[in-house]
Write an enzyme that holds these catalytic residues in place. Structure first.
Site, PDB file in Angstrom:
ATOM      1  N   HIS A  67     -65.156   8.937 -24.158  1.00  0.00           N
ATOM      2  CA  HIS A  67     -65.797  10.395 -24.837  1.00  0.00           C
ATOM      3  C   HIS A  67     -63.992  10.852 -25.111  1.00  0.00           C
ATOM      4  O   HIS A  67     -62.698  10.228 -25.483  1.00  0.00           O
ATOM      5  CB  HIS A  67     -65.479  10.817 -23.395  1.00  0.00           C
ATOM      6  N   CYS A 176     -59.576  10.077 -13.331  1.00  0.00           N
ATOM      7  CA  CYS A 176     -58.983   9.047 -14.618  1.00  0.00           C
ATOM      8  C   CYS A 176     -58.577  10.212 -15.135  1.00  0.00           C
ATOM      9  O   CYS A 176     -58.928  11.090 -14.837  1.00  0.00           O
ATOM     10  CB  CYS A 176     -60.822   8.126 -15.507  1.00  0.00           C
TER      11      CYS A 176
END
Length: 634
Positions: A67, A176
């Site tokens: 991503h 994250c």
């Protein structure tokens, strides 16, 4: 919004056969580009690779979720590949990847897509779901499987809210660096492992949309052990004295059973809070200097706004009371100068509002400093901000003071790191505040105040001198900026300019700013009623609620519509908002409160003309939407 809203059939490939990880990433980026979600494919590709360098997004079980979140993305999106023969992806379990989802996220604060992506993360932890995707015979079947599962699945935050209502002896935090996928997958993994072990767990997720299901002081007090599965900053000092397991976010996905077992047995050291203790494992990767500066600024702004809004509205009420109870024509010049305090009740509102409003700049400066240098910088920033509020530098001085205070405390920490242990322990309560406040005071008195004070005075004089066409242009620009990114940097820059103008006693600027923010949701709501064929069924259904949001000065109600069709929606809204801002300035409308929408109409100068400006701007945007948007085929 559903998962199917983010994925385009053009971005799905069921027979991919990349020979390497880099080839797989390049193919996925190209698929994403085919959907029109990117404005700079190469910049986005570099961001995806940069994220991959931090840690692999091959999470195991044949799944990878690379991503990237950056300005190269126009709209949130997904691309998917089924790789029948698999590809080596440096996965956590060493197995080849056969199912890959690429996520594209715009670099904005609205984050309307994150609940959808967290739901996808939950689904990808379901082996039956992923196996169906791998065996899909067509793109239509692939998308149908996702859409069907989407309707039956809650987002991870919704699930966690439901499953953590009882007393939890085990707590967890997941985070994250980008806060998009791994945060939620780790939470799902830990939640499943706890269920398998027959225990309850409460999990705080710290994704891009902020902290959800936040652990309370009571939760922490009762907990036996806390799992912190994070690769990003997590506030840690709240866990002082508790057994804490600190690990990578990937361990929450792949080693959840082991983590829960360790937590049940309290196989973890007792955490001791140190000065400024926060888990910092991202090392600043993936975030440029400009992004950090913006983050620090927004930390100050978010803490400042309650003081601005609460104090500003109270002051506006004081003016309203005097307007209704006093014969303005009979007032002396001295009484006019004290308008808002003539009536005794008005004076109470004005005094209380003035106290709150007076804290605006110290709070702004203090929390900018704290974001940079942690708690020791708070007091230093407050002093700098207070001196700015009492001097000539004002809003600009407070901004500069906040950054100088924060970075100076960071420097002090480094200098004090080599002190003897006895002195190092007293540094936070003696050295940092003493030297920090002295230095910021001297810098403010002999540096910032003379320089920024001159700049601030010049800007205010420039605004005072603006008249006719130039002032109308200012109204158009400020109104239009509120609709450019609807909550992003342009929007906030215009809003900050308006609040700073209020602090300087200029009320027409804030009127143009607020009306510019009210137009987009109102225009979209009206357009969904007048031009029904230009919107989907879901958009038409949600449209009227935007009237409420727009009239309450909540521009963000227009974001889903802008995200779905930015090329047509954003220009339409910008022009209408600009027209409304221009008319507000033309009619010399004023606003002493920095928020409130229609609820502060009674305290707006030339209120009826302000309403006319709002209606006109709304009609302009609505008509443009009707002309520019294409018919929707359902």
């Amino acid at each position: 919004m559903r998962i199917s809203d983010l994925i385009d059939a053009r971005s799905v490939k069921l027979d991919a056969s990349p020979k390497s990880k880099s080839e797989a990433l390049d193919m996925a980026v190209e698929l994403m580009n085919l959907s029109g979600k990117l404005n700079n494919p190469e910049a986005y590709r570099k961001q995806v690779y940069a994220r991959e360098e931090e840690s692999t997004t091959g999470i195991g079980e044949g799944i990878a979720i690379p991503h990237g979140k950056c300005d190269a993305v126009n709209n949130p999106g997904l691309a998917a590949m089924v790789i029948k023969d698999g590809v080596d992806f440096d996965s956590l379990d060493g197995e080849p990847v056969t199912l890959l989802f690429l996520i594209a996220a715009p670099n904005t604060e609205d984050n309307v897509h994150l609940d959808v992506l967290s739901k996808l993360s939950v689904l990808l932890m379901d082996e039956e779901f992923t196996e169906k995707l791998r065996n899909a015979a067509s793109v239509e079947e692939f998308l149908g499987i996702i859409d069907s599962a989407d309707g039956e699945t809650k987002s991870i935050d919704e699930k966690l809210q439901d499953t953590s209502k009882g007393e939890s002896r085990i707590l967890a935090v997941t985070s994250c660096p980008t806060g998009i996928a791994h945060t939620y997958m780790a939470a799902e993994g830990i939640e499943k492992a706890a269920k398998k072990a027959g225990c309850t767990v409460k999990i705080e997720t710290r994704g891009s949309s902020g902290a959800k299901n936040v652990l309370t002081d009571e939760d922490i007090e009762m907990a036996d052990c806390i799992i912190v599965a994070a690769d990003a900053m997590v506030p840690m000092d709240r866990f002082d004295g508790k057994h804490v397991i600190e690990c990578q976010v990937s361990d929450g996905i792949n080693k959840a059973d082991e983590l829960i077992a360790r937590a049940l047995n309290k196989e973890a050291p007792v955490y001791k809070a140190a000065e400024g203790s926060q888990k910092k494992t991202d090392n600043g990767k993936g975030k440029g200097f400009a992004h950090k500066i913006y983050t620090y600024l927004m930390n100050g702004v978010s803490h400042m706004l309650p003081f601005v809004i609460g104090g500003g509205i109270l002051i506006a009420i004081a003016f309203l009371i005097d307007t209704l109870t006093v014969d303005i024509g009979a007032l002396t010049e001295a009484e006019k100068a004290n308008f808002g305090t003539i009536n005794e009740v008005a004076k109470v509102f004005k005094d209380i509002g003035g106290v709150a409003f007076g804290l605006m700049l110290p709070v702004l400066s203090g929390f900018i400093a704290m974001a940079i240098g942690d708690r020791p910088a708070l007091a230093v920033g407050f002093v700098g901000g207070y001196m700015a509020s009492q001097g000539k530098s004002g809003f600009l001085g407070a901004l500069v003071a906040g950054f100088i205070a924060g970075y100076f405390v960071v420097l002090l920490k480094k200098l004090c790191a080599h002190l003897p242990e006895a002195l190092e322990k007293i540094a936070p309560v003696l050295i940092y505040p003493l030297i920090g406040i002295l230095v910021i005071g001297l810098v403010m008195k002999f540096g910032i105040e003379p320089v920024m004070g001159s700049i601030n005075t010049a800007l205010n004089n420039g605004l005072d001198a603006m008249g006719g066409t130039s002032r109308l242009l200012l109204g158009f620009v400020l109104g239009g900026m509120m609709a450019v990114d609807m909550g992003g940097p342009f929007n906030k820059a215009a809003y900050l300019f308006g609040t700073a103008a209020i602090a300087s006693g200029k009320y027409d600027i804030m009127a143009s700013v607020m009306i510019g923010g009210m137009v987009p949701p109102c225009a979209i709501a009206l357009a969904t009623l007048l031009f029904k064929k230009k919107f989907t069924k879901e958009e038409r259904k949600a449209g009227p609620t935007n009237f409420i949001m727009g009239l309450a000065f909540i521009t963000e109600g227009a974001i889903p519509y802008a995200a779905a069709d930015p090329v047509r929606v954003i220009p339409s809204c910008v022009i209408g908002s600009g027209v409304a801002g221009l008319m507000s300035m033309l009619f010399k409308c004023t606003l002493m409160a920095p928020h409130g929408g229609v609820f502060v109409i009674p305290v707006i100068g030339n209120a009826w003309l302000y309403v006319v400006s709002l209606v006109t701007g709304t009609l302009v945007s609505c008509i443009l939407l009707g002309l520019l948007k294409k018919k929707v085929e359902e």
